[in-house]
Write a protein that holds these residues in place. Structure first.
Motif, PDB file in Angstrom:
ATOM      1  N   PHE A  24       0.829  -1.208   0.000  1.00 22.39           N
ATOM      2  CA  PHE A  24       0.000   0.000   0.000  1.00 22.39           C
ATOM      3  C   PHE A  24       0.865   1.261   0.000  1.00 22.39           C
ATOM      4  N   HIS A  25       0.516   2.200  -0.850  1.00 24.02           N
ATOM      5  CA  HIS A  25       1.298   3.433  -0.980  1.00 24.02           C
ATOM      6  C   HIS A  25       1.072   4.402   0.180  1.00 24.02           C
ATOM      7  N   ASP A  26      -0.111   4.370   0.762  1.00 18.72           N
ATOM      8  CA  ASP A  26      -0.437   5.358   1.789  1.00 18.72           C
ATOM      9  C   ASP A  26      -0.355   4.818   3.219  1.00 18.72           C
ATOM     10  N   THR A  28       2.006   3.499   6.300  1.00 16.78           N
ATOM     11  CA  THR A  28       3.370   3.488   6.842  1.00 16.78           C
ATOM     12  C   THR A  28       3.344   2.865   8.233  1.00 16.78           C
ATOM     13  N   GLY A  29       4.511   2.522   8.717  1.00 20.02           N
ATOM     14  CA  GLY A  29       4.615   2.029  10.081  1.00 20.02           C
ATOM     15  C   GLY A  29       4.114   3.056  11.080  1.00 20.02           C
ATOM     16  N   ASN A  30       4.428   4.327  10.829  1.00 18.04           N
ATOM     17  CA  ASN A  30       3.978   5.381  11.740  1.00 18.04           C
ATOM     18  C   ASN A  30       2.455   5.520  11.741  1.00 18.04           C
ATOM     19  N   LYS A  31       1.841   5.354  10.583  1.00 22.31           N
ATOM     20  CA  LYS A  31       0.373   5.428  10.512  1.00 22.31           C
ATOM     21  C   LYS A  31      -0.258   4.274  11.295  1.00 22.31           C
ATOM     22  N   ILE A  32       0.318   3.091  11.160  1.00 24.22           N
ATOM     23  CA  ILE A  32      -0.197   1.952  11.928  1.00 24.22           C
ATOM     24  C   ILE A  32       0.032   2.171  13.419  1.00 24.22           C
TER      25      ILE A  32
END
Length: 103
Positions: A24-26, A28-32
């Protein structure tokens, strides 16, 4: 019945990266990490295989990424067991044979 054991199971963080981030392009580890309610550094240690999936993290992962909390713990246990099998020398271990006392 013969069972097939995986010789070198991946760390759960590797599976998370390959399944939930790479495709997935959008994402990231930080988003998770934000969705999990944990520090970015905490989640990055899991992604990099430096930290284990705790029961608390398993509950969080289940809510955010899906699967059951038990399945996340099973992935960690499978990885841990693979490591243990590679380092524990069992050739000199001897089983104890237990006999019940007859009254």
């Amino acid at each position: 019945m013969m069972t097939i054991e995986q010789f070198n199971p991946p760390h759960p963080g590797e599976l998370i990266h390959e399944t939930y981030i790479e495709p997935f392009h959008d994402i990231t580890g930080n988003k998770i990490a934000d969705s999990l309610g944990v520090a970015h550094s905490t989640f990055n240690r899991i992604l990099n295989g430096k930290s284990r999936i705790s029961p608390e993290m398993a509950v969080r992962l289940s809510c955010v990424l899906g699967g059951t909390d038990q399945s996340w713990l099973n992935l960690q246990a499978h990885y841990d067991l693979g490591i243990a099998r590679s380092v524990v020398k069992t050739n000199k271990l001897k089983p104890i044979h237990f006999e019940l006392a007859v009254a």
